[in-house]
Design an enzyme around this catalytic site. Structure first.
Site, PDB file in Angstrom:
ATOM      1  N   LEU A   1       0.457  -0.915  -0.018  1.00 31.50           N
ATOM      2  CA  LEU A   1      -0.150   0.067   0.384  1.00 31.50           C
ATOM      3  C   LEU A   1       0.909   1.083   0.076  1.00 31.50           C
ATOM      4  CD1 LEU A   1      -2.877  -0.661   2.557  1.00 31.50           C
ATOM      5  CD2 LEU A   1      -2.949  -0.360  -0.176  1.00 31.50           C
TER       6      LEU A   1
ATOM      7  N   THR B   1      11.422  -3.422   2.657  1.00 27.46           N
ATOM      8  CA  THR B   1      10.976  -4.879   3.464  1.00 27.46           C
ATOM      9  C   THR B   1      10.848  -5.957   3.316  1.00 27.46           C
ATOM     10  OG1 THR B   1       8.420  -5.898   3.768  1.00 27.46           O
ATOM     11  CG2 THR B   1       9.066  -4.431   1.822  1.00 27.46           C
TER      12      THR B   1
ATOM     13  N   LYS C   1      15.738  -5.468   5.019  1.00 28.68           N
ATOM     14  CA  LYS C   1      15.563  -4.930   5.665  1.00 28.68           C
ATOM     15  C   LYS C   1      16.953  -5.054   6.403  1.00 28.68           C
ATOM     16  CE  LYS C   1      11.098  -4.277   7.933  1.00 28.68           C
ATOM     17  NZ  LYS C   1       9.922  -4.293   8.723  1.00 28.68           N
TER      18      LYS C   1
ATOM     19  N   ASN D   1      14.234  -0.127   7.849  1.00 31.29           N
ATOM     20  CA  ASN D   1      13.462  -0.050   7.482  1.00 31.29           C
ATOM     21  C   ASN D   1      13.086   1.130   6.249  1.00 31.29           C
ATOM     22  OD1 ASN D   1      12.013   1.463   9.078  1.00 31.29           O
ATOM     23  ND2 ASN D   1      10.150   0.587   9.079  1.00 31.29           N
TER      24      ASN D   1
ATOM     25  N   GLY E   1       5.482 -14.370  19.970  1.00 28.45           N
ATOM     26  CA  GLY E   1       6.543 -14.236  18.134  1.00 28.45           C
ATOM     27  C   GLY E   1       8.196 -13.492  18.817  1.00 28.45           C
TER      28      GLY E   1
ATOM     29  N   ASN F   1       7.493 -17.468  21.662  1.00 28.66           N
ATOM     30  CA  ASN F   1       7.173 -17.789  20.680  1.00 28.66           C
ATOM     31  C   ASN F   1       7.205 -19.757  20.196  1.00 28.66           C
ATOM     32  OD1 ASN F   1       8.219 -17.033  17.904  1.00 28.66           O
ATOM     33  ND2 ASN F   1       9.363 -18.173  17.590  1.00 28.66           N
TER      34      ASN F   1
ATOM     35  N   THR G   1       8.929 -21.317  17.740  1.00 25.85           N
ATOM     36  CA  THR G   1       9.960 -21.579  18.069  1.00 25.85           C
ATOM     37  C   THR G   1      10.562 -21.023  19.153  1.00 25.85           C
ATOM     38  OG1 THR G   1      10.433 -21.863  15.980  1.00 25.85           O
ATOM     39  CG2 THR G   1      12.287 -22.104  16.533  1.00 25.85           C
TER      40      THR G   1
ATOM     41  N   TYR H   1      -2.842  -6.032  10.389  1.00 20.25           N
ATOM     42  CA  TYR H   1      -3.435  -5.196  10.420  1.00 20.25           C
ATOM     43  C   TYR H   1      -4.444  -5.613   9.410  1.00 20.25           C
ATOM     44  CZ  TYR H   1       0.225  -4.206   6.744  1.00 20.25           C
ATOM     45  OH  TYR H   1       1.370  -3.657   6.298  1.00 20.25           O
TER      46      TYR H   1
HETATM   47  P1  NAP Z   1       8.640 -13.070  10.556  1.00 19.96           P
HETATM   48  O1  NAP Z   1       9.291 -12.275  10.444  1.00 19.96           O
HETATM   49  O2  NAP Z   1       7.885 -14.135   9.237  1.00 19.96           O
HETATM   50  O3  NAP Z   1       7.959 -13.524  11.904  1.00 19.96           O
HETATM   51  C1  NAP Z   1       6.751 -14.540  12.297  1.00 19.96           C
HETATM   52  C2  NAP Z   1       6.047 -14.590  13.632  1.00 19.96           C
HETATM   53  O4  NAP Z   1       5.111 -15.373  13.536  1.00 19.96           O
HETATM   54  C3  NAP Z   1       7.866 -15.787  14.182  1.00 19.96           C
HETATM   55  O5  NAP Z   1       7.734 -15.222  15.372  1.00 19.96           O
HETATM   56  C4  NAP Z   1       6.970 -16.930  13.889  1.00 19.96           C
HETATM   57  O6  NAP Z   1       6.891 -18.002  15.194  1.00 19.96           O
HETATM   58  C5  NAP Z   1       5.655 -16.692  14.188  1.00 19.96           C
HETATM   59  N1  NAP Z   1       3.997 -17.397  13.446  1.00 19.96           N
HETATM   60  C6  NAP Z   1       4.056 -18.016  12.014  1.00 19.96           C
HETATM   61  N2  NAP Z   1       3.678 -18.190  11.956  1.00 19.96           N
HETATM   62  C7  NAP Z   1       2.746 -19.458  13.804  1.00 19.96           C
HETATM   63  C8  NAP Z   1       1.992 -20.192  14.022  1.00 19.96           C
HETATM   64  N3  NAP Z   1       1.781 -20.755  12.703  1.00 19.96           N
HETATM   65  N4  NAP Z   1       2.170 -20.520  14.990  1.00 19.96           N
HETATM   66  C9  NAP Z   1       2.819 -20.024  15.897  1.00 19.96           C
HETATM   67  N5  NAP Z   1       3.328 -18.717  15.538  1.00 19.96           N
HETATM   68  C10 NAP Z   1       3.731 -18.173  14.139  1.00 19.96           C
HETATM   69  O7  NAP Z   1       6.974 -12.435  10.250  1.00 19.96           O
HETATM   70  P2  NAP Z   1       7.200 -10.376  10.960  1.00 19.96           P
HETATM   71  O8  NAP Z   1       7.680  -9.188   9.516  1.00 19.96           O
HETATM   72  O9  NAP Z   1       8.202 -10.698  11.989  1.00 19.96           O
HETATM   73  O10 NAP Z   1       5.683 -10.066  10.208  1.00 19.96           O
HETATM   74  C11 NAP Z   1       5.112 -10.434  11.871  1.00 19.96           C
HETATM   75  C12 NAP Z   1       3.639  -9.990  11.434  1.00 19.96           C
HETATM   76  O11 NAP Z   1       3.680  -8.351  12.158  1.00 19.96           O
HETATM   77  C13 NAP Z   1       2.689  -9.703   9.921  1.00 19.96           C
HETATM   78  O12 NAP Z   1       1.457 -11.567  10.098  1.00 19.96           O
HETATM   79  C14 NAP Z   1       2.667  -8.770  10.002  1.00 19.96           C
HETATM   80  O13 NAP Z   1       1.264  -8.696  10.211  1.00 19.96           O
HETATM   81  C15 NAP Z   1       2.615  -8.174  10.558  1.00 19.96           C
HETATM   82  N6  NAP Z   1       3.515  -6.852  10.509  1.00 19.96           N
HETATM   83  C16 NAP Z   1       2.601  -5.367  10.988  1.00 19.96           C
HETATM   84  C17 NAP Z   1       3.805  -4.107  10.260  1.00 19.96           C
HETATM   85  C18 NAP Z   1       2.581  -3.231  10.695  1.00 19.96           C
HETATM   86  O14 NAP Z   1       3.072  -1.587  11.101  1.00 19.96           O
HETATM   87  N7  NAP Z   1       1.753  -2.576  11.824  1.00 19.96           N
HETATM   88  C19 NAP Z   1       4.633  -4.023   9.613  1.00 19.96           C
HETATM   89  C20 NAP Z   1       5.284  -5.469   9.784  1.00 19.96           C
HETATM   90  C21 NAP Z   1       4.228  -6.824   9.614  1.00 19.96           C
HETATM   91  P3  NAP Z   1       8.472 -19.148  14.570  1.00 19.96           P
HETATM   92  O15 NAP Z   1       9.577 -18.099  14.883  1.00 19.96           O
HETATM   93  O16 NAP Z   1       8.243 -19.982  15.535  1.00 19.96           O
HETATM   94  O17 NAP Z   1       8.764 -19.175  12.978  1.00 19.96           O
END
Ligand code: NAP
Length: 533
Positions: free
Chosen positions: A254, A305, A309, A334, A378, A401, A403, A479
């Protein structure tokens, strides 16, 4: 001035009325030229040619007439003699288009016949000599430019090739900047969008756009609406500053909607584009380096992104730029800022944006986070930023978390950087899911659970019996959708809720301010997100 041309295909006389209707719409949307693509129109009789004459006669805008051959990406299977009959009939019918678009390769093969067929020496129609390569940059690109530049019959040079990376656009810009006659230089495919949007910056005569997504005459062609409303095409000029979102993939972002609307709102002469760069650091370094070094591009910054990063941090350090301490501590940035003199800086706006959203949602000052018990769910990229920012604010953080190793690594890293401040710990996810992990004042979801389109879209990271009540705050960084399963669960229990959108908007506003020096117009950003997500 660069004109937007809309290609419209007509294969049959029965399609003429509808095609003219489309041309009217194109004119209303802001197109300045119609390209009548009559590649597939029959040519066996005078009646066969009549639809082309009708199109030229009735065209609501000046037009290009094109009968593109199959080997240059068109539909026309005729040989040059048959095409000659067609063009000769048009050239002598009394109704002329503004341009004939004709392939350089065919022209060179039968140059003298084409001169008389197209009535070139009378100069009643301008001739676009064109070449298209759907496989990549033609090896003899420069020779082709020379041939067209030196050909007196050629009024406009047109070069179109499939971009292999974003860097191909820079060559198109250089060709335009150094042109000796009117020129169209465009790149196709996912990497080529910037050549289409930035054509006015470099003086391209024409850029092509379709009326509806899915109607493109070449890969990567935007719609007229995207050019006009999203990229503010008519505002782009030589001095326009270029920004974008770098990621892989980025087409869903977006960012372009938000930042271009923001530029419009504060009258900043900038344009923001999706900039897809494959994951490897070498791609990132080569592409971003060439953008920064390309003076005429005026590349002034980017949102960065997944998966770049960490690459951004490394790149800015290698180039001797400034890394903001929080980004250093998180190990990821970022936001890229390129100063007027080419010096670089990077920062992480996710971390302060998370705190901003949290404090606004709780109606407290940042200092009041000191000592609060926070559960971070997480340990991925967003969790790293959130944990660093919370520790910086003196909160007492427990990371849960799936893991556990990742949670422990994150805790160890932040502990090392948080000397003398509030605690950081690792929690047991099984205890959390059984509701026996203890009470926290704040829960922040940094997992992807609840995210639309993800594998756990209908799941909440907290169990039904989690100790939530009116004294608890639940912040979901996810979001999309706005109201996630976790938010619904928390609302049902009377907890205070904070939506991920607030963090998303805050981090975008901080980036915007780094680039423009002006506060990000949050109401504009919010309106754009509501309309387009
Ligand atoms: P990431 O680095 O891929 O991390 C994903 C996290 O989610 C890891 O801790 C992972 O655990 C956990 N996870 C994934 N699937 C799971 C499951 N089925 N059960 C339990 N835990 C699970 O992703 P990220 O960049 O941190 O983004 C995470 C979320 O943040 C995104 O989905 C997005 O919606 C949100 N986000 C929001 C903003 C904002 O500005 N509001 C910005 C960016 C992202 P493991 O370590 O065990 O794999």
């Amino acid at each position: 001035m660069t004109r937007i041309a809309v290609p419209i295909f007509v294969r049959d006389s029965a399609e003429v009325a509808a095609a003219l209707g489309k041309a009217q719409r194109a004119a209303a949307d802001g197109a300045r030229l119609i390209e009548w693509r009559v590649d597939g129109l029959p040519n066996e009789s005078a009646e066969g040619i009549q639809p082309a004459i009708d199109l030229i006669k009735e065209s609501p805008l000046p037009c290009i007439l094109t009968r593109r051959t199959v080997d240059e990406g068109g539909e026309c299977t005729e040989n040059d003699i048959q095409r000659g009959v067609f063009f000769s009939a048009i050239a002598h019918c009394g109704f002329l288009p503004k341009f004939f678009d004709f392939e350089l390769a065919s022209f060179q093969k039968h140059e003298s016949s084409w001169r008389s067929v197209l009535n070139i020496d009378e100069h009643e129609v301008s001739l676009i000599l064109s070449c298209h390569d759907f496989d990549g940059r033609p090896a003899d690109l420069i020779q082709r430019v020379e041939a067209m530049t030196n050909e007196p019959a050629c009024d406009v040079i047109k070069l179109v090739w499939m971009a292999r990376s974003l860097r191909d656009n820079l060559e198109a810009f250089d060709l335009l900047s150094e042109r000796r006659k009117p020129m169209i230089a465009l790149c196709m495919g996912r990497f080529g969008l910037m050549s289409r949007v930035l054509a006015p910056k470099f003086g391209g005569l024409v850029t092509y756009a379709c009326l509806e997504a899915g109607e493109a005459s070449a890969p990567g062609q935007p719609t007229v609406e995207e050019l006009q409303d999203l990229y503010r095409f008519d505002r782009i000029g030589a001095a326009t500053k270029v920004y974008g979102v770098i990621g892989w993939p980025v087409e869903h972002s977006l960012g372009p909607r938000i930042h271009n609307a923001g530029f419009e709102a504060v009258e900043h002469d900038g344009v923001y584009l999706p900039l897809p760069i494959p994951p490897e650091y070498e791609h990132f370094k080569a592409t971003v380096g060439s953008f920064v070094d390309h003076e005429r591009l005026n590349f002034r910054g980017a949102s960065v992104t997944i998966p770049h990063k960490e690459n951004l941090l490394r790149f800015v350090k290698e180039r001797g730029g400034t890394v903001d301490p929080l980004a250093e501590r998180i190990g990821a940035a970022n936001t890229l800022v390129v100063e007027d003199d080419g010096t670089l800086a990077c920062m992480n706006t996710d971390a302060p944006a998370a705190i901003d959203a949290l404090c606004k949602g709780m109606e407290i000052q940042r200092a009041e986070l000191d000592g609060r018990r926070v559960a971070v769910l997480g340990a991925g990229g967003v969790a790293r930023a959130v944990v660093a920012a919370l520790c910086d604010a003196g909160a007492s953080v427990t990371i849960f978390n799936r893991t556990k190793d990742r949670a422990e690594t994150l805790a160890a890293q932040q502990k090392a950087a948080t000397v003398g401040r509030a605690g950081i710990d690792v929690g047991d996810v099984d205890a959390l899911s059984q509701g026996s992990a203890g009470r926290f004042q704040i829960y922040i979801n940094c997992t992807s659970l609840g995210m639309a389109g993800g594998p756990g879209a209908d799941q909440s990271p907290l169990p039904d019996n989690a100790p939530l009540d009116e004294d608890t705050t639940v912040f979901d960084t996810v979001y999309t959708p706005g109201r996630t399963p976790l938010i619904r669960h928390a609302e049902a229990r009377g907890a205070r809720t904070i939506f991920g959108l607030e963090m998303f908007l805050a981090q975008a506003a901080m980036q915007f301010e780094h680039w423009t020096g002006k506060a990000g117009p949050m109401d504009v950003f919010r309106g754009v997100v509501m309309e387009h997500r």
